[in-house]
Design a protein around this motif. Structure first.
Motif: not given
Length: 128
Positions: A109-128
């Protein structure tokens, strides 16, 4: 045992390293990490280029996953937020170097971000 399986599907040529469809077994705990950014522990932005910021942000994701007993091989969904979608190809170079296959399902997604961030990433994981 938890497994993440890439399901063959008919789809257009992809614009980056991701899997269009993944199947996750039910014998797993879900781990969700909130948006990680290119910050050091003091909260200072690290990196002037998208490549530098991508590496720091992915390392921060790795640390958060590890705190929950997960790693990148457990990740099945990634959301990437970029201030400039023109940086997408350069971001993908770094992402391909770090993320194992099968690549997680992913949204950008292209969007405005906080501070001087050029990127932000969130993740979902499945752990046994």
């Amino acid at each position: 045992m938890t497994s993440i399986i890439r399901i063959p599907s008919e789809q257009h040529v992809t614009a980056g390293p991701y899997s269009p469809v993944l199947k996750i077994s039910r014998d797993a705990d879900l781990v969700l990490i909130s948006g990680q950014a290119p910050l050091n522990l003091a909260g200072e932005v690290i990196g002037d280029t998208i490549e530098e910021q991508a590496r720091v942000t992915l390392e921060n994701c790795r640390k958060q996953l590890a705190a929950a007993g997960a790693d990148f091989s457990n990740v099945f969904k990634v959301n990437v937020y970029l201030t400039d979608l023109a940086d997408w190809p350069r971001f993908n170079v770094v992402y391909r170097e770090i993320m194992p296959q099968p690549f997680p399902a992913r949204t950008a997604i292209g969007c405005a971000l906080l501070d001087a961030f050029q990127v932000e990433i969130e993740m979902w994981a499945a752990v046994p």
